[in-house]
Design a protein around this motif. Sequence first.
Motif, PDB file in Angstrom:
ATOM      1  N   MET A   1      57.604  31.286  98.700  1.00  0.00           N
ATOM      2  CA  MET A   1      58.639  31.481  99.732  1.00  0.00           C
ATOM      3  C   MET A   1      59.764  32.338  99.159  1.00  0.00           C
ATOM      4  N   LYS A   2      60.090  33.396  99.858  1.00  0.00           N
ATOM      5  CA  LYS A   2      61.129  34.324  99.404  1.00  0.00           C
ATOM      6  C   LYS A   2      62.512  33.749  99.694  1.00  0.00           C
ATOM      7  N   HIS A   3      63.393  33.829  98.698  1.00  0.00           N
ATOM      8  CA  HIS A   3      64.755  33.324  98.858  1.00  0.00           C
ATOM      9  C   HIS A   3      65.753  34.477  98.779  1.00  0.00           C
ATOM     10  N   PHE A   4      66.736  34.441  99.675  1.00  0.00           N
ATOM     11  CA  PHE A   4      67.865  35.365  99.649  1.00  0.00           C
ATOM     12  C   PHE A   4      69.144  34.549  99.611  1.00  0.00           C
ATOM     13  N   ASP A   5      70.202  35.171  99.115  1.00  0.00           N
ATOM     14  CA  ASP A   5      71.489  34.473  99.150  1.00  0.00           C
ATOM     15  C   ASP A   5      71.938  34.256 100.592  1.00  0.00           C
ATOM     16  N   TYR A   6      71.705  35.292 101.437  1.00  0.00           N
ATOM     17  CA  TYR A   6      72.108  35.201 102.841  1.00  0.00           C
ATOM     18  C   TYR A   6      71.046  35.870 103.701  1.00  0.00           C
ATOM     19  N   ILE A   7      70.856  35.329 104.897  1.00  0.00           N
ATOM     20  CA  ILE A   7      70.007  35.961 105.903  1.00  0.00           C
ATOM     21  C   ILE A   7      70.862  36.217 107.139  1.00  0.00           C
ATOM     22  N   ILE A   8      70.759  37.413 107.684  1.00  0.00           N
ATOM     23  CA  ILE A   8      71.420  37.750 108.946  1.00  0.00           C
ATOM     24  C   ILE A   8      70.333  37.882 109.999  1.00  0.00           C
ATOM     25  N   ALA A   9      70.315  36.954 110.938  1.00  0.00           N
ATOM     26  CA  ALA A   9      69.310  36.937 112.005  1.00  0.00           C
ATOM     27  C   ALA A   9      69.887  37.631 113.225  1.00  0.00           C
ATOM     28  N   GLY A  10      69.409  38.822 113.487  1.00  0.00           N
ATOM     29  CA  GLY A  10      69.936  39.632 114.592  1.00  0.00           C
ATOM     30  C   GLY A  10      70.640  40.857 114.047  1.00  0.00           C
ATOM     31  N   GLY A  11      70.077  42.023 114.322  1.00  0.00           N
ATOM     32  CA  GLY A  11      70.632  43.264 113.770  1.00  0.00           C
ATOM     33  C   GLY A  11      71.374  44.090 114.793  1.00  0.00           C
ATOM     34  N   GLY A  12      72.147  43.417 115.655  1.00  0.00           N
ATOM     35  CA  GLY A  12      72.963  44.129 116.624  1.00  0.00           C
ATOM     36  C   GLY A  12      74.364  44.334 116.103  1.00  0.00           C
ATOM     37  N   MET A  22      80.242  42.884 104.234  1.00  0.00           N
ATOM     38  CA  MET A  22      79.843  42.129 103.051  1.00  0.00           C
ATOM     39  C   MET A  22      79.513  43.008 101.852  1.00  0.00           C
ATOM     40  N   LEU A  23      79.336  44.302 102.053  1.00  0.00           N
ATOM     41  CA  LEU A  23      78.852  45.168 100.974  1.00  0.00           C
ATOM     42  C   LEU A  23      79.705  45.081  99.702  1.00  0.00           C
ATOM     43  N   PRO A  24      81.031  45.185  99.767  1.00  0.00           N
ATOM     44  CA  PRO A  24      81.822  45.053  98.533  1.00  0.00           C
ATOM     45  C   PRO A  24      81.654  43.676  97.882  1.00  0.00           C
ATOM     46  N   TYR A  25      81.555  42.634  98.701  1.00  0.00           N
ATOM     47  CA  TYR A  25      81.359  41.280  98.176  1.00  0.00           C
ATOM     48  C   TYR A  25      80.004  41.154  97.483  1.00  0.00           C
ATOM     49  N   LEU A  26      78.957  41.728  98.073  1.00  0.00           N
ATOM     50  CA  LEU A  26      77.628  41.684  97.452  1.00  0.00           C
ATOM     51  C   LEU A  26      77.630  42.395  96.105  1.00  0.00           C
ATOM     52  N   LYS A  27      78.308  43.514  96.050  1.00  0.00           N
ATOM     53  CA  LYS A  27      78.384  44.266  94.796  1.00  0.00           C
ATOM     54  C   LYS A  27      79.122  43.481  93.717  1.00  0.00           C
ATOM     55  N   ALA A  28      80.211  42.823  94.100  1.00  0.00           N
ATOM     56  CA  ALA A  28      81.021  42.078  93.126  1.00  0.00           C
ATOM     57  C   ALA A  28      80.305  40.840  92.621  1.00  0.00           C
ATOM     58  N   THR A  29      79.436  40.240  93.460  1.00  0.00           N
ATOM     59  CA  THR A  29      78.778  38.982  93.083  1.00  0.00           C
ATOM     60  C   THR A  29      77.297  39.149  92.774  1.00  0.00           C
ATOM     61  N   ASN A  30      76.766  40.365  92.976  1.00  0.00           N
ATOM     62  CA  ASN A  30      75.336  40.658  92.776  1.00  0.00           C
ATOM     63  C   ASN A  30      74.459  39.736  93.626  1.00  0.00           C
ATOM     64  N   LYS A  31      74.876  39.498  94.858  1.00  0.00           N
ATOM     65  CA  LYS A  31      74.086  38.707  95.788  1.00  0.00           C
ATOM     66  C   LYS A  31      73.325  39.626  96.734  1.00  0.00           C
ATOM     67  N   HIS A  32      72.297  39.057  97.382  1.00  0.00           N
ATOM     68  CA  HIS A  32      71.413  39.851  98.224  1.00  0.00           C
ATOM     69  C   HIS A  32      71.311  39.234  99.615  1.00  0.00           C
ATOM     70  N   ILE A  33      71.126  40.094 100.613  1.00  0.00           N
ATOM     71  CA  ILE A  33      70.956  39.619 101.983  1.00  0.00           C
ATOM     72  C   ILE A  33      69.699  40.214 102.600  1.00  0.00           C
ATOM     73  N   LEU A  34      69.171  39.491 103.569  1.00  0.00           N
ATOM     74  CA  LEU A  34      68.056  39.959 104.383  1.00  0.00           C
ATOM     75  C   LEU A  34      68.550  40.058 105.813  1.00  0.00           C
ATOM     76  N   ILE A  35      68.317  41.209 106.453  1.00  0.00           N
ATOM     77  CA  ILE A  35      68.646  41.391 107.859  1.00  0.00           C
ATOM     78  C   ILE A  35      67.341  41.488 108.631  1.00  0.00           C
TER      79      ILE A  35
END
Length: 398
Positions: A1-12, A22-35
């Motif tokens: 099972m694939k794990h992400f720090d965050y998932i965004i359900a809905g790409g509108g 979230m992009l600057p926050y992801l860069k600062a914390t090295n976290k990943h999201i799935l949209i």
Amino acid sequence: MKHFDYIIAGGGCAGRSLAVRMLPYLKATNKHILIVDRINKKDNDKTWCFWEKHDDIFESAVYRKWNQLYFSGNLISQKLDISPYNYKMIRSGDFYALTDQKISGDDRVNTIEGNVEILYTENDLAYAVIDGVKFSADYIFSSIPQAQKKEPGIYQYLLQHFQGWVIQTDSEIFSPECATLMDFNTSQDAGTSFIYVLPLAPDSALVEYTVFSGQVLARQEYTAALKQYIREQLNCEHYTIKEEEYGVIPMSDHPVSKQEGRIVYLGTAGGFTKGSTGYTFRFIQKHTTAIVKQLSKSGNPYISSLFSDRFNTYDAILLHLLDSRRLSGKEIFSAMFKKNQAVQILKFLDNETSIIEELKIFSTLHKKEFLLALLSRTLKLMKPVHPFKAQESNRNRQ
């Protein structure tokens, strides 16, 4: 099972707004999201309008903006100075292109196309089942509408439905510096209705027919209203329809869950469409900004409230008046714009006024009708509910 720090359900609009913020926050914390969305949105199929004093991160997607607005009702027809606000228009195609550009350049953002079948929280993780495949995340942000059982005995349920045409005229009939916010020179038989006109050039504009009512109209009725307005109010006989758009926005005072376990709801799904007007874009930006700020501060996205509950009450009162037809939107908005500065009205509709400022606005309206609507709503909320229905309603809100 694939794990992400965050998932965004809905790409509108809501999901993409959050991802970009979230992009600057992801860069600062090295976290990943799935949209995830059913489709990769590209089409220019809708228009978002809003007002703001200062440019935000999506300013480069703004297609047109105006520093004057025109209002026409039964008490007033005049241009309105809205400085320091600008009224802005973003076309969805431009927004999608800009956000694609920003997101695609970051390897911390993953995107897939798929159908989100279920979202749920278990233990300390959130889960999304996408086309039969399970993904996990620390938190899920969802703009997918929540299932909701209607309670018409307590809450109001109206729709804002509209059809718009981008027209090209044979002559220069539009003033590019001034947009029409509301023109009530339309039949009010179907419900509160008005036209707004967004000039794109001296010979081009988006002309949109909007109705607040319980049911949508037959498509030919929107067409007839647009043709009549263009002919009689714009005095234009010869034009070409370049683009068309159609939409339906829910307008309700029914409470919705802002979060459920480790799932946080965005946009209309989270109640960030203003119940009395249908405006959404700026409320999405305020909400997503607050989420990222909270993540940076505490590591979790939970926000108690962006606005005082009194604004929900104001929206509910207006919806009650429109639904009961004790007052029409034409009467309410005409009185509001005749007796108040446009800047104060915009501030009020953005949920940013103080109680003193709100009382000044209310003193210019139909006091008796508004007080009766407030009393009626209060009595509805106090109405005893069958125990089984109460349990079911509570489950829906959890």
